[in-house]
Design a protein around this motif. Structure first.
Motif, PDB file in Angstrom:
ATOM      1  N   SER C  46       0.867  -1.427  -0.268  1.00 37.65           N
ATOM      2  CA  SER C  46      -0.359   0.206  -0.125  1.00 37.65           C
ATOM      3  C   SER C  46       0.704   1.597   0.621  1.00 37.65           C
ATOM      4  O   SER C  46       0.385   2.212  -0.888  1.00 37.65           O
ATOM      5  CB  SER C  46      -0.685   0.603   1.790  1.00 37.65           C
ATOM      6  OG  SER C  46      -1.592  -1.721   0.819  1.00 37.65           O
ATOM      7  N   GLN C  93      -7.591   0.284   0.429  1.00 39.51           N
ATOM      8  CA  GLN C  93      -8.065  -0.935   0.838  1.00 39.51           C
ATOM      9  C   GLN C  93      -9.829  -1.580   1.011  1.00 39.51           C
ATOM     10  O   GLN C  93     -10.041  -2.418   0.889  1.00 39.51           O
ATOM     11  CB  GLN C  93      -6.929  -0.990   1.725  1.00 39.51           C
ATOM     12  CG  GLN C  93      -7.140  -2.751   2.472  1.00 39.51           C
ATOM     13  CD  GLN C  93      -5.164  -2.663   3.179  1.00 39.51           C
ATOM     14  OE1 GLN C  93      -4.628  -1.407   2.629  1.00 39.51           O
ATOM     15  NE2 GLN C  93      -4.883  -4.231   2.811  1.00 39.51           N
ATOM     16  N   ASP C 175      -6.086  -1.573  -4.921  1.00 40.46           N
ATOM     17  CA  ASP C 175      -5.412  -1.976  -3.642  1.00 40.46           C
ATOM     18  C   ASP C 175      -6.426  -2.991  -2.541  1.00 40.46           C
ATOM     19  O   ASP C 175      -7.209  -2.103  -2.327  1.00 40.46           O
ATOM     20  CB  ASP C 175      -5.383  -0.825  -2.403  1.00 40.46           C
ATOM     21  CG  ASP C 175      -4.232  -1.264  -1.676  1.00 40.46           C
ATOM     22  OD1 ASP C 175      -4.177  -2.749  -1.343  1.00 40.46           O
ATOM     23  OD2 ASP C 175      -3.714  -0.651  -0.822  1.00 40.46           O
TER      24      ASP C 175
END
Ligand SMILES: Nc1ncnc2c1ncn2[C@@H]1O[C@H](COP(=O)(O)OP(=O)(O)OP(=O)(O)O)[C@@H](O)[C@H]1O
Ligand SMILES: Nc1ncnc2c1ncn2[C@@H]1O[C@H](COP(=O)(O)OP(=O)(O)OP(=O)(O)O)[C@@H](O)[C@H]1O
Ligand SMILES: [Mg+2]
Ligand SMILES: [Mg+2]
Lengths: 265, 310, 531, 528
Positions: C46, C93, C175
Motif C-alpha cells: 500500500s 484497500q 489495492d
C-alpha cells in the motif's frame, strides 16, 4: 497512556495531594492569621502572592485552600458519579420500560440548568460547603448517569460478553469480571475530567456567596472577596483564579491521558 | 424512523419531560423553608399583619392541601398561566417576556461565537506543527477551565478600565455585547474545540480522507467537504448541554455586566423565594433546552441520516 | 515491450520516521497491462501504491518517477492534485472506510469530476449515473443519493471503483479491491478490472492472494519486507517461481489442496499419517429446522444439518445469507424462533442458560475478529488463565503448565504471555482465540470466518494449525466462510446457504465436482483457482 | 431640592449651570420591586423616590426639621392633635392639586395592610385619624404624644403621593408613583433602568435665591442597577455612567486622583453597630458582652478597610444626629481585661482549639451576616473581629446569608451577634431599637430590638423623651437612655451608615440631600 504522561500526572497529583493534605509543608503560615496593618501588600519577597484586605498572606491561603476546593470537587464528583453509577446501571440492565422511565427522569433533571438546580438546593439547605457539594454533585449526576448507561449497554451487547457466555460464565461472573471493570475504566477518566469542572462549579457557587463562607481559604470565596478590590489589588483575585484554572487544567490533562474525551461530558 | 414519527416521539417525550420538570420544581420549592405568604407580602422583614398573611395565603391557594395545590398548579400551567410574581407583582409571563430576548440573544451570540472560534481553532490545528498543535490544545483546555466570573472581571479590567476600548456595562450598543459574549463564549469554545479537534483529526486521518486526496482534492476542499461535517457532529450532540450551561453562565455574566436577563431574574427570584417566577424560568429553560436539543438532533439527522438515534 | 510505459519507478524508497517501509523498488505500469503486486501483510504494497500518487505520508526518495511521460519527482501538492484522480486513480484497500459516511456516494464520485473537469452539474450527475451503471450498481439513481452506511459491502466496493473510474484515468491502482468480498462479488470486480485493461489503461493490482492475481495479471511483482524479491511475467512467476518466498505464497493457496495436506512452509514436513480419531455415539452437533426472522425478514429459514464427531462441516454462502445467524443460534447466543440444536445428543437450544451451563464447555467459538472478544484489560496469560479456571481467577500462577501447553498447541511462544492481545499480529490473535477456545477441551468448535481477516500466508498457518488440532483432539468443526477455496480445503461435508436456506448439502468432493443447484454452480464458476 | 448639604468636595463652585442632558445613575443596590417607597420601605427606594416624591418636612443644614410641602404646623397642648397647613399652588405630576385630602389618602395608604408598608407604617404608627379641616389644612389625631412625628414625616417613606394615583392598583402604582418632585417616572424597564424625566411643572416649595429657574437642569435621569462594585466603578471611569452609589472605600480613596467627585452623606438614625443578643447565653452575662467588645480592635480595621473614608463611631446614633452621645472609653481594646472578664464569668477553661469552654459548652457565637446589608469591607471587618475574638477564646461563626435567610435566622433567634442598619430621622430611632416593646415580634417574626435590651428604666426614658416638648429635657432624656445601652455593652458601635457617591468630572451640583441623606439631583447639571 505514555510514560511521560504517567510520570507527569503522578507528579501533578502528588503536588495537589501534598497541598491538600499537608499544606503547611509548602506554606507554614496560618491562612486565617490577620494583620490589618499589612493589608493590600503587593506580591513580593515577603508575600509571594501579596496580601488581602485583612493582611492575610494570599500565598498561604491559596495553598491551604487546595484542601477545601479539592475536597469539594472530589466529594461532589463522587456523589454525582455514585448516583450516576446506580441509576445508569439500573437503567442499562433493566427492562425497557424501567429504562425509559429513568431516561425521562434523567432528561428532566438535565433540562433544568445546573445553576438553577444548585440554587434551589441551596435555597432549601442554606449556603455552605456541604450544600455546595450536594448541589454540584446532584446537578452533574444526570450527565454522568446517561454515560454510564450507554457504556454498560454497549458492553452488554459486546462480543466480549458473548465470548464469556460461550465459555459458560454465569451472569455474576460476567458482571464482576468484565462488565464492571470495563465500564469503570473510561469512567475513571471521566471522573478526572469531572473533578476539574466540579471545582469550577463549587467556586462559582462560593463566588455567588452560596458556597464556602469567608474567611475560609476556599478559592471561589477568595475570588469573590477579591473582585471588590479588582481595581486596587488585582493579585487578590488573580492567584485564586489561577489556582482554579490550574486544577481544572491538570484534571483535564490527566483525564485525557487516561483516555477521557470531553465528548462524554 | 420516519421524520413524522420522529417528530411525534420528540414532542411526546418533551411533554413528559416538561411535566417531570414542573413536578420536580413544585416539590423542590415546597421543600424550601420559609412561608410563601411572607414572600408575597414583601419578605420576612416586612411588618405584614397576620390577617394580611392569611389573606395572601387564601389568594394564592396556599391554605389548600398540597395535592390540591399541585393539581391547581398543573392546571394553570396547562393553560399557560405562570401566575403572578410575588416580588414584582406582575404576571411572570410578562416579566419573562421583557427580559427573555436579552438572555436569548446573549446565549445565541455566545453559542455562535463559540462555534466560530472552535471551528477556526480546530481548522488551524490540523495544519500546524506538532508543537503548535500541542500548544493550541493546551490553550483550549485552559479556555475551558476558566471560570466565567473570573474571566468577566479580568476582561472588564483589561478592556474597560485599563484600555477603555469596550464598555463594561450594557448600554444598548453592539459594543456593549462584546465582553459579555466573549466571557460566555470563550470557555465553551474551549470545550467545543477539544471536541472538534478530536473528530476533525480522526476524519482528516481517515481512509475516506485519503480517498478524497487520491481523487485530487486539496486540503482546503477536504476540510470543507468532509472535515467540517465530522467535526460538527459531536459538537452538535453537545449543543443541548452547551445551551443549558450558557443559561447557567448567564446568571453570572448578567450580574457582572449588569445586563437585564433571565439569569438575573432567576437569581433574585430564588433569593426572594418568588415561587411563580422560579417555576416560570425553570420551565422555560427546560423548554428551551428541549427545543435546542431537538433542533440539534434534527441537524444531526440532516448531516448523518444513517446515524443511530440516541 | 511494445506497450507504452505509463508509470516508471526506479529505486523508490519510503521510510517513516527513519524506519524504512519500502526499499529501492522499481516497477513499470504499462498501458493495456495489469501489474500485480503481491506479498504478505505489511510488506509495503500500500505504501508503494500511495507513493505513486504522492500520498505516501513518509519521506520518499527515488531515482526516477515518471508519470505519463512527466517527471513527477519534486512536484508540489498543487501539481499532484492535477494528476490524482485524473491521470491516476486509486481504489483504496478498505472499502468500508473509504467513503465518507456523512456524504451521499454520488457526491463523493462527483467531487473528483468537479475538481478536475469542466463539466456542468447536470453533466456530472449524468457521468456519475453512467459510471455507477458500468460497475453494475443496482438502482444507480437511488444509490447515488445514499450514504455509505446505507450500502452493503459489495455496493460500497462498487461505488469505490466507480469513483476511481469517473475521471477516465490512464492508470488505476486497485489495492486489495477484492478482499472480504464473497466469490460472486470478487468475480464481478475482477471483470471490471479486466475491462479496464481491455480499454488500454494501465492497472496496478495489489493483493496477498496469488490465486486471484493469476486470472488477471500480465506481470507479477512479489514483495516482501519492503523489497521486490521476484518480478516477471505472470506465467513465469506462477509456474516457475524462483524465490522461496514466492513458492511459499503459491503453496498457501488452499484451493485444490487436499484435506490435512499442509499449506504453510512450516507444516511442509509431511505429518505423521495419523488417522483422525473416530468416536462412536450421537453426532457432535445437530441442528433441526432452525429458523430466525428479524422483523419480516427471514434471516435463517428451516436450516437442518448434522456434524459428525471429529469431522468438519463447512457452511458457505454469500454475504447476508444467514451464516452468522445460524452460528449464533447454535452457540445459544440467539434464541431460534423455532427448531432445536442438540450437542452430543443432548438438547442445547432453545434452553435456559442455567440449564445448559454444564454443556457449555463442550462448545467453543472463534470469530472473524477475535480482538473484540477479548477483555481489553487482560493480557494473553490472563485470558488463558481465566478460561482455564472457569472465570475464577486471572492469575497465571496456578495454571502455568496448562497455559504453556495451550500456547504450544497453537504454536505461540510463551514470551507473549505478558502482552496485551492488541499488541499481537492478526495471525497471533487468531491463534490465541483458538487456544482460549480449546482450554475447556470442547468437542465442538464453531468457527465463523476464522481466517477472513488474514492474508494468505498467515491464513495457511492457521488452517494448518486447525487441521493438526482436529487430528490430535478429534474436535468437530462447524466452519463458516464465504471463501470457497478455504471451505473446499477444510471441510468433510459442505452446506451451501442462500437467502437463509441450505440449498445443497453433502460430501465436499461431490459438491465441488458436481454441484446440483444452479446457484452453487454459479458460485463455483466464480471461484478463482490456481490449480 | 431640600436644603440640607452633605459634606461635599464638589468642584462645581462658580460653574455656570447648563440645562439639558440625561444623567446616568448606577446604583449598587438590588432593583426595588416597587418604586413607591410606601410599599416595604427601604433605602434603595428612598434613593430613587427622592427624585419624584417630596415629603411634608425636611431637614436644614443644621439638622433642624423645617416644613417643605407643609407651610406650617402646630400641636395641641396635650400633644394629641397635630395640625399641618400645606403650601399653595403645588401640583402632582398627574395634575392633581396638593390638598389636605392628599395627607389623608397617604396616611391611609401607609396604614393599609395591603400596602405592606414597613418603615412608613411604623412612622405614622401613632396617627389615629386624619381630618381635612379645609382645602390646605389637615388635622392629625394621635394615640399618644409624638414629638418625632415631624422627623418621621420628613422621610421619603412617608412622602406624599397623588391621591388619585394611589387609587390605582398596586402594580401600576409601583411602576410609576406620582409625586410633586423635580422629576417624574417616565418608564421602568425591569432590570434595565428606571427612566426619569424633568417635571416641567415643578414648583420649588421653599424659594432658593441661587436658583433662577424653578425646574431641574437635567432633562432626565437614567437610573440603572449595577450590582457588581468593580463593574460599576469601571463604568464610571469609562464615562458610561455619571454617578454611582455604594462606592467602595478603596475607590473613594482614589477618586480624587482619578478626577472623580465624591459626596459623603452619612445616613441619619442609628450608627452601624454590632448588637449583642442579651436574651441568651453567653451574652446574657454583661461580663461576656464586655469581654467580646474589649477583645476586638475596630479602630485599626476600620481605618485599614475603609481607607479613612469612615470615621470610627462610639455612639448609638449617626454623627448627623445632634443628640448623639458618645463614650470612647467604653470601647477601647483591652485583651487582658477581656480575658479577665471571661475568667470571672466562669469561662476559664479552653479546649484543644483554644476556645473557652464552660460545662463542656464552647464559647461560641453565631453571627449571621446579610450580604445585602453589609458591604464587603464590613464583612472583612467582621472576619477580623472573628480572628481577634479567637485570641481570647471566642468562637465566632460568621454565616453569610441572603436577606430572606438572614431575617429568618433573626426571627428564630439564631444569633448572638448581628449588624442590622436602621435609618430613621431623629433620636426617636432609639425607641425603635431599644425599647422592650421592640422585642415583641411582628407576625412575620421581625423585631427591631436585636440586642434584646429589656430595661424598665430605659423604656420609661424613651417613652418620656418622645412625649416631652422641652428641647433640653428631651436631649437629657435621650442621653441617659444612650448611656444605659452603651454602658450595658449591648452594642459595639462601628461608624456612621456609609453613604458615598462618586460622580464624573462632567457632573456638577451634587450636594443637596433629603432628611435621610439621599441626594436630590435638582441642582445637578452636566457639562455639554
Ligand atoms: N503512515 C504510516 N506511518 C508509519 N508507518 C507506516 C505508515 N503507513 C505504513 N506504515 C508501515 O509501512 C509498512 C508497510 O505498510 P503497507 O500498508 O504498505 O503494507 P501492505 O503491504 O499494504 O499490507 P496489507 O496487506 O496489510 O495492506 C508497515 O510496516 C506499516 O506499519
Ligand atoms: N440483529 C439483527 N437484527 C436485524 N437483522 C439482522 C440481525 N442480524 C442479522 N440480520 C440480518 O439477517 C441476515 C443474515 O445475516 P448474517 O449475519 O447471518 O449473514 P452472514 O451470512 O453471516 O453474512 P456475512 O458473510 O456478511 O457475515 C442479513 O440480512 C442481516 O441483515
Ligand atoms: Mg495494504
Ligand atoms: Mg457473518
Amino acid at each position: 497512556m505514555s510514560r511521560t504522561a504517567k510520570i507527569l500526572s503522578a507528579i501533578v497529583i502528588g503536588l495537589w495531594l501534598l497541598m491538600a493534605l499537608a499544606p503547611s509543608v509548602l506554606a507554614p503560615g496560618d491562612p486565617l492569621a490577620i494583620n490589618p496593618v499589612q493589608a493590600f501588600q503587593k506580591p513580593g519577597a515577603a508575600h509571594f502572592f501579596g496580601t488581602d484586605e485583612s493582611g492575610r498572606d494570599i500565598y498561604t491561603r491559596v495553598i491551604h485552600g487546595a484542601s477545601d476546593s479539592l475536597s469539594i470537587g472530589l466529594a461532589a464528583t463522587a456523589l454525582g458519579m455514585g448516583l450516576a453509577i446506580i441509576l445508569g446501571t439500573v437503567a442499562a440492565l433493566s427492562p425497557r420500560w424501567i429504562d425509559d422511565i429513568i431516561l425521562r427522569v434523567l432528561e428532566a433533571l438535565y433540562a433544568i440548568p445546573s445553576l438553577l438546580m444548585a440554587l434551589l438546593i441551596i435555597a432549601f439547605t442554606g449556603p455552605g460547603v456541604g450544600p455546595a457539594i450536594v448541589a454540584v454533585g446532584l446537578s452533574t449526576a444526570p450527565g454522568y448517569a446517561r454515560l454510564v448507561r450507554s457504556q454498560i449497554r454497549s458492553l452488554k451487547n459486546s462480543e466480549m460478553l458473548e465470548a464469556a457466555t460461550v465459555l459458560g460464565r454465569g451472569s455474576w461472573l460476567k458482571v464482576r469480571n468484565h462488565l464492571v471493570p470495563n465500564a469503570l475504566k473510561p469512567l475513571l477518566a471521566l471522573v478526572t475530567l469531572g473533578i476539574g469542572q466540579a471545582v469550577i462549579w463549587a467556586a462559582a457557587l462560593s463566588f455567588l456567596g452560596l458556597g464556602a463562607a469567608p474567611p475560609a481559604p476556599e478559592w471561589g470565596a477568595m475570588l469573590s472577596a477579591g473582585r471588590t478590590y479588582l481595581h486596587l489589588a488585582w493579585w487578590m483575585s488573580l492567584f485564586p483564579g489561577l489556582a482554579i484554572v490550574a486544577v481544572a487544567v491538570s484534571a483535564t490533562l490527566i483525564g485525557r491521558a487516561l483516555g477521557g474525551k470531553v465528548k462524554s461530558l | 424512523m420516519g421524520t413524522v414519527a420522529w417528530a411525534g416521539r420528540k414532542i411526546g417525550g418533551a411533554l413528559v419531560v416538561l411535566w417531570l420538570v414542573a413536578t420536580a420544581i413544585f416539590i423542590a420549592i415546597r421543600l424550601i423553608p420559609g412561608d410563601p405568604a411572607e414572600a408575597i407580602m414583601g419578605g420576612p422583614g416586612s411588618q405584614a399583619s397576620a390577617e394580611a398573611l392569611a389573606a395572601a395565603r387564601a389568594e394564592y391557594a396556599l391554605d389548600q392541601p398540597l395535592f390540591a395545590q399541585y393539581l391547581l398548579y398543573l392546571g394553570k400551567l396547562l393553560a399557560l398561566d405562570f401566575g403572578t410574581s410575588y416580588s414584582l407583582k406582575q404576571p411572570v409571563a410578562q416579566v419573562m417576556g421583557e427580559v427573555l430576548p436579552n438572555t436569548l440573544w446573549l446565549s445565541l451570540l455566545a453559542l455562535a461565537a463559540a462555534w466560530l472560534m472552535a471551528l477556526c481553532f480546530a481548522a488551524a490545528a490540523t495544519r500546524s506543527s506538532r508543537f503548535a498543535s500541542q500548544l493550541g490544545s493546551l490553550m483550549e483546555i485552559i479556555a475551558a477551565a476558566v471560570p466565567h466570573f473570573w474571566l468577566g472581571a479580568v476582561l472588564i479590567m483589561l478592556f474597560s478600565s485599563a484600555l477603555g476600548w469596550l464598555p463594561a456595562v450594557d448600554n444598548g450598543s453592539a459594543q456593549g455585547l462584546v465582553l459579555p459574549v466573549l466571557t460566555l463564549a470563550l470557555p465553551l469554545a474551549g470545550f467545543l474545540t477539544q471536541l472538534m479537534r478530536d473528530s476533525l483529526g480522526e476524519a482528516m486521518g481517515s481512509q475516506f480522507a485519503l480517498a478524497a486526496r487520491a481523487r485530487g482534492e486539496s486540503r482546503l476542499k477536504l476540510f470543507w467537504r468532509h472535515g467540517l461535517r465530522h467535526a460538527a457532529l459531536p459538537a452538535l450532540g453537545l449543543t443541548g448541554w452547551a445551551f443549558s450551561s450558557l443559561l447557567s453562565g448567564a446568571v453570572v455574566v448578567e450580574a457582572i455586566f449588569a445586563r437585564p436577563g433571565l439569569g438575573r431574574s432567576l437569581l433574585s427570584a430564588v433569593l426572594a423565594r418568588d415561587i411563580p417566577m422560579v417555576t416560570g424560568i425553570a420551565l422555560f429553560s427546560a423548554l428551551v433546552y428541549i427545543v435546542v436539543m431537538a433542533l440539534a438532533e434534527g441537524l444531526e439527522r440532516l448531516i448523518n441520516p444513517a446515524g443511530g438515534q440516541r | 515491450m511494445s506497450e507504452q510505459e505509463l508509470i516508471t519507478v526506479k529505486d523508490l524508497s519510503v521510510s517513516f520516521n527513519g524506519a524504512p517501509a519500502v526499499k529501492n523498488i522499481s516497477l513499470a505500469i504499462r498501458a493495456g497491462r495489469v501489474l500485480a503486486l503481491v506479498g504478505e501483510s505489511g510488506s509495503g504494497k500500500s505504501v508503494t501504491a500511495r507513493s505513486l500518487l504522492g500520498l505516501s505520508g513518509g519521506s520518499v526518495s527515488a531515482g526516477e518517477l515518471t508519470i505519463c511521460g512527466r517527471d513527477a519527482l519534486g512536484l508540489d501538492d498543487r501539481a499532484w492534485q492535477k494528476i490524482r484522480g485524473n491521470s491516476i486513480s486509486m481504489i483504496l484497500q478498505d472499502a468500508l472506510m473509504a467513503l465518507d459516511p456523512l456524504r451521499p456516494v454520488g457526491r463523493e464520485i462527483a467531487d473528483g469530476l468537479k475538481d478536475h473537469g469542466s463539466l456542468s452539474k447536470p453533466e456530472r450527475e449524468q457521468r456519475v449515473h453512467e459510471v455507477l451503471t458500468s460497475v453494475g450498481m443496482p438502482e444507480p439513481g437511488l444509490r447515488a443519493k445514499q450514504r455509505s452506511p446505507e450500502l452493503s459491502g459489495g455496493m460500497r466496493q462498487r461505488a469505490l471503483i466507480a469513483q476511481a473510474l469517473a475521471g477516465n484515468p490512464q492508470v488505476v491502482i486497485a489495492d486489495e479491491a477484492t478482499t472480504a468480498l464473497d466469490s460472486a462479488l470478487t468475480a464481478l470486480v475482477l471483470s471490471q478490472l479486466r475491462k479496464l485493461k481491455e480499454q488500454g489503461r494501465g492497472v496496478l493490482m495489489i493483493s496477498h492472494d496469488l490465486a486471484q492475481v493469476a486470472h488477471l495479471a500480465d506481470d507479477i511483482a512479489v514483495m516482501r519486507h519492503g523489497e521486490i524479491v521476484e518480478a516477471g511475467p505472470a506465467e513465469q512467476v506462477l509456474n516457475h517461481p524462483q524465490h522461496d518466498y514466492t513458492r511459499k505464497l503459491l503453496q498457501a493457496v488452499p484451493s485444490g489442496v487436499p484435506r490435512f495436506a499442509p499449506l504453510s512452509a512450516a507444516g511442509a514436513v509431511p505429518p505423521p499419517v495419523l488417522a483422525p480419531k473416530i468416536i462412536a455415539g450421537p453426532p457432535a452437533l445437530s441442528a433441526n429446522n432452525l429458523s430466525k426472522s428479524f422483523g419480516k425478514h427471514a434471516a435463517v429459514d428451516a436450516v437442518s444439518f448434522e456434524l459428525p464427531r471429529g469431522k468438519t462441516l463447512g457452511i458457505v454462502g454469500e454475504s447476508g445469507s444467514g451464516k452468522t445467524t445460524t452460528a449464533r443460534m447454535v452457540l445459544g447466543l440467539q434464541k431460534p424462533d423455532s427448531g432445536t440444536v442438540d450437542l452430543l445428543g443432548e438438547r442445547f437450544a432453545p434452553l435456559a442458560e442455567g440449564q445448559r451451563r454444564k454443556l457449555r464447555e463442550q462448545m467453543g467459538a472463534i470469530y472473524q475478529n477475535p480482538l473484540g472478544s477479548f477483555d481489553p484489560r487482560y493480557s494473553v496469560g490472563q485470558l488463558l488463565a481465566d478460561a482455564l479456571s472457569g472465570g475464577k481467577t486471572k492469575r497465571t500462577a496456578g495454571y502455568r503448565n496448562e497455559v504453556a501447553g495451550l500456547l504450544e498447541q497453537v504454536e505461540l511462544s510463551t514470551s507473549l504471555l505478558p502482552r496485551s492481545p492488541r499488541e499481537l499480529s492478526g495471525g497471533q490473535r487468531q491463534r490465541l482465540a483458538i487456544a482460549r477456545a480449546l482450554a475447556p477441551r470442547p468437542s465442538v468448535l464453531v468457527l465463523d470466518e476464522p481466517v477472513s481477516a488474514l492474508d494468505v500466508s498467515i491464513q495457511a498457518t492457521v488452517l494448518d494449525l486447525l487441521d493438526r488440532i482436529q487430528r490430535e483432539t478429534g474436535t468437530s468443526y462447524l466452519f463458516i466462510s464465504h471463501d470457497l477455496s478455504v471451505i473446499e480445503h477444510m471441510s468433510d461435508t459442505v452446506a451451501v446457504m442462500h437467502q437463509g436456506k441450505i440449498i445443497e448439502q453433502g460430501d465436499t468432493a461431490s459438491i465441488f465436482a458436481s454441484p446440483q443447484q444452479e446457484y452453487t454452480r454459479m458460485l463455483l464458476s466464480a471461484m478463482p483457482r490456481l490449480r | 431640592g431640600c436644603s440640607t448639604t452633605g459634606s461635599s468636595d464638589s468642584t462645581a463652585q462658580g460653574k455656570e449651570p447648563v440645562t439639558g442632558g440625561t444623567m446616568v445613575y448606577a446604583s449598587g443596590d438590588a432593583e426595588p420591586s416597587c418604586l413607591d417607597p410606601h410599599v416595604g420601605g427601604n433605602y434603595p427606594q428612598a434613593l430613587v423616590a427622592s427624585q419624584y416624591l417630596e415629603s411634608l418636612f425636611t431637614k436644614d443644614a443644621n439638622g433642624e426639621i423645617i416644613p417643605w410641602l407643609a407651610e406650617s404646623t402646630e400641636v395641641s397642648k396635650d400633644g394629641l392633635t397635630r395640625t399641618i397647613k400645606l403650601r399653595e399652588g403645588i401640583k402632582f405630576t398627574d395634575g392633581t392639586k396638593l390638598t389636605a385630602n392628599a395627607i389623608k389618602a397617604n396616611v391611609k395608604h401607609l396604614k393599609d395592610p395591603n400596602t405592606a408598608s414597613s418603615t412608613g407604617y411604623l412612622a405614622v404608627g401613632k396617627v389615629v385619624s386624619v381630618e381635612a379641616k379645609d382645602e390646605l389644612t389637615a388635622v392629625l389625631k394621635l394615640s399618644a404624644p409624638d414629638n418625632a412625628l415631624l422627623e418621621s414625616l420628613a422621610m421619603p417613606w412617608t412622602a406624599i403621593e397623588s391621591p388619585k394615583a394611589l387609587e390605582r392598583d398596586q402594580a401600576t402604582n409601583c411602576a410609576a408613583p406620582v409625586g410633586t418632585g423635580p422629576f417624574k417616572v417616565e418608564s421602568w424597564e425591569h432590570q434595565k433602568a428606571v427612566n426619569l424625566v424633568r417635571n416641567d411643572g415643578y414648583v420649588l416649595p421653599v424659594a432658593d435665591e441661587k436658583r433662577t429657574s424653578s425646574t431641574a437642569y437635567l432633562d432626565g435621569i437614567t437610573w440603572r442597577f449595577i450590582p457588581e462594585a468593580a463593574t460599576r466603578y469601571a463604568a464610571l471611569q469609562s464615562g458610561e455612567v455619571d454617578v454611582i452609589d455604594n462606592a467602595q472605600p478603596d475607590t473613594i480613596a482614589s477618586a480624587s486622583d482619578a478626577g472623580l467627585g465624591h459626596l459623603d452623606a452619612p445616613r441619619p438614625g442609628a450608627s452601624n453597630r454590632i448588637e449583642l443578643n442579651s436574651s441568651k447565653a453567653p451574652f446574657d452575662d454583661q461580663r461576656v458582652r464586655e469581654a467580646f467588645i474589649r477583645a476586638v480592635d475596630a479602630n485599626t480595621g476600620v481605618s485599614a478597610l475603609f481607607f479613612g473614608t469612615a470615621k470610627r463611631s462610639n455612639s448609638l446614633l449617626s454623627s448627623v444626629e445632634p443628640l448623639g452621645y458618645s463614650d470612647e472609653s467604653l470601647f477601647t481594646t483591652d485583651t487582658a481585661k477581656a480575658n479577665q472578664l471571661l475568667d470571672d464569668a466562669g469561662w476559664s477553661e479552653r479546649d484543644a482549639q483554644g476556645y473557652r469552654v464552660k460545662n463542656d459548652k464552647r464559647l461560641s457565637l453565631a453571627f449571621p451576616v446579610s450580604t445585602n446589608q453589609s458591604v464587603p469591607a464590613e464583612q472583612s471587618l467582621f472576619e477580623q473581629f472573628q480572628a481577634q475574638a479567637k485570641a481570647v477564646g471566642f468562637e465566632v461563626k460568621i454565616d453569610l446569608l441572603d436577606l430572606s435567610s438572614w431575617y429568618g435566622a433573626l426571627a428564630k433567634h439564631e444569633y448572638n451577634l448581628v449588624s442590622a442598619p436602621y435609618t430613621k430621622v431623629g433620636p426617636s430611632v432609639l425607641r425603635v431599637l431599644y425599647h422592650s416593646d421592640s422585642t415583641v415580634p411582628a407576625p412575620s417574626g421581625y423585631f427591631a430590638n436585636n440586642a434584646q435590651v429589656k430595661n424598665k428604666k430605659l423604656d420609661q426614658l424613651l417613652n418620656k423623651a418622645e412625649e416631652t416638648e422641652d428641647g433640653a429635657q428631651r436631649a437629657s432624656l435621650y442621653e441617659q437612655a444612650q448611656k444605659i445601652v452603651l454602658e450595658g455593652y449591648y452594642v459595639l458601635p462601628l461608624y456612621d451608615q456609609q453613604n458615598h457617591f462618586l460622580y464624573g468630572k462632567n457632573v456638577h451640583g451634587v450636594e443637596t440631600t433629603t432628611a435621610v441623606s439621599s441626594p436630590i439631583y435638582f441642582d445637578t447639571f452636566l457639562d455639554q
